[in-house]
Write a protein that holds these residues in place. Sequence first.
Motif, PDB file in Angstrom:
ATOM      1  N   UNK A 127       2.268  -5.050  -7.828  1.00 48.16           N
ATOM      2  CA  UNK A 127       2.376  -3.600  -8.030  1.00 48.16           C
ATOM      3  C   UNK A 127       1.179  -3.036  -8.796  1.00 48.16           C
ATOM      4  N   UNK A 128       0.393  -3.910  -9.436  1.00 45.88           N
ATOM      5  CA  UNK A 128      -0.767  -3.462 -10.206  1.00 45.88           C
ATOM      6  C   UNK A 128      -1.985  -3.200  -9.322  1.00 45.88           C
ATOM      7  N   UNK A 129      -2.038  -3.806  -8.138  1.00 45.89           N
ATOM      8  CA  UNK A 129      -3.241  -3.674  -7.315  1.00 45.89           C
ATOM      9  C   UNK A 129      -3.077  -2.541  -6.302  1.00 45.89           C
ATOM     10  N   UNK A 130      -4.199  -2.044  -5.809  1.00 49.92           N
ATOM     11  CA  UNK A 130      -4.180  -0.927  -4.866  1.00 49.92           C
ATOM     12  C   UNK A 130      -3.965  -1.421  -3.437  1.00 49.92           C
ATOM     13  N   UNK A 131      -3.624  -0.480  -2.553  1.00 47.88           N
ATOM     14  CA  UNK A 131      -3.443  -0.829  -1.148  1.00 47.88           C
ATOM     15  C   UNK A 131      -4.753  -1.326  -0.525  1.00 47.88           C
ATOM     16  N   UNK A 132      -5.871  -0.707  -0.895  1.00 47.38           N
ATOM     17  CA  UNK A 132      -7.163  -1.132  -0.346  1.00 47.38           C
ATOM     18  C   UNK A 132      -7.501  -2.556  -0.771  1.00 47.38           C
ATOM     19  N   UNK A 133      -7.170  -2.904  -2.016  1.00 44.47           N
ATOM     20  CA  UNK A 133      -7.407  -4.277  -2.480  1.00 44.47           C
ATOM     21  C   UNK A 133      -6.523  -5.255  -1.721  1.00 44.47           C
ATOM     22  N   UNK A 134      -5.261  -4.885  -1.535  1.00 38.09           N
ATOM     23  CA  UNK A 134      -4.348  -5.719  -0.764  1.00 38.09           C
ATOM     24  C   UNK A 134      -4.848  -5.898   0.667  1.00 38.09           C
ATOM     25  N   UNK A 135      -5.327  -4.828   1.266  1.00 39.83           N
ATOM     26  CA  UNK A 135      -5.802  -4.875   2.640  1.00 39.83           C
ATOM     27  C   UNK A 135      -6.977  -5.837   2.790  1.00 39.83           C
ATOM     28  N   UNK A 136      -7.908  -5.793   1.831  1.00 43.28           N
ATOM     29  CA  UNK A 136      -9.059  -6.694   1.872  1.00 43.28           C
ATOM     30  C   UNK A 136      -8.633  -8.154   1.735  1.00 43.28           C
ATOM     31  N   UNK A 137      -7.612  -8.398   0.940  1.00 43.47           N
ATOM     32  CA  UNK A 137      -7.141  -9.761   0.723  1.00 43.47           C
ATOM     33  C   UNK A 137      -6.367 -10.294   1.925  1.00 43.47           C
TER      34      UNK A 137
END
Length: 393
Positions: A127-137
């Motif tokens: 919940x701490x990370x952004x959607x864009x960060x999740x998408x890259x991962x």
Amino acid sequence: MPIIQTTKIFTTVDNAVQSGYKIVSAQGSSRSSKTYNILIYLLSYILANKKSLSIVRKTLPALKGSVFRDFKEIMQDKFKIWDNRCMNKSEMVYTFPNGSFVEFFSTDDEQKIRGRKRNILYCNEANEISFLEWQQLIMRTTDFSIVDYNPSFSDEHWLCELNKDSRTYHFISTYKDNPFLEQTIIDEIESLEHKNRVLWTVYGLGLQAMAEGLVFPEFEIVDEFPVNAKQVAAGLDFGYSSDPTAIVKCGILDGGLYLDEQCYRTHMLTSEIIKELKKLGLFVYADSADPRLIQEIANAGIIIFPADKYKGSVMGGLFKMMEYKLCVTKRSVNYIRELKNYVYEQNKDGKFINQPIDAYNHLIDGTRYYTIGKLLGKVLTSKQYSKEDLGIY
């Protein structure tokens, strides 16, 4: 391999992966054992299969102080296979004899996010990370991914959409799913039911909700602590087992109270606290509840002074904080989490009273000791240090 006790979360994750789900979404209350059992599962998996595993959190200090500590403890005490020679500390990579490896990194590291592929991804406190960060991962993960989190967010959070995806196995766990939990921690969690209904919903029942009655409803997230800040000092709140020892760097600039999380760890010995404080090289304002700890830290050459916990000091310190715009550095994830969950108590009718709950306040308490001691000048004097020694005039 030794026999290792697990909770139902281990089996739930295993069944989801064996059923072919690409994403396992582990939503849960506080102390439900989700992180610990996910780590046990993932270690078992990569020991049986040659795989690459990335374990990710928002910031590196938070990662090192939480999930990495659990990883090392499990490797040492449960699997009994930890080998210092396998750990590359500079790269934060542990390589196993079968060729599997685990890498630890934060989403602050742009190069790592957009770097090489991995077989398995585990996002701790997703919940701490952004959607864009999740998408890259996720786009660089080939086998499956696991996320865990406490559901303190609105319906607009990207995790809500993720949980609706047919490729996601979403489940909820609570502290009641952890049979190894100490009674003192159970009592602390269950006390939320009578203090704040929203926090009980999130951290007791593991259900999604947004905190109401926030003590600090507004704050700003900044990139860095300003080098030209005034009245810079550290605030220190002692903890040990269930509560962390929290250290925060504080300073004033242009009407803003700048806050930078320095340490947030449980089971810290006095020598470890001293080591962290020496890195800072600042005057320290601390909880006065343990004079022995204060004296041991002072004996190590650190200028430390206990804040005066006079009657009404809790609200007095908080009111002083409220005189400023709170500016928290983006790497201070535990501080940001506290500010989003530090609320006033509710009475039996659900009305908020002018008394904050005694939870989610470790870094906030450290800041409060700074405001009481440094800004208000209310400290307990001693023969060893005068107020002038501590920069209080």
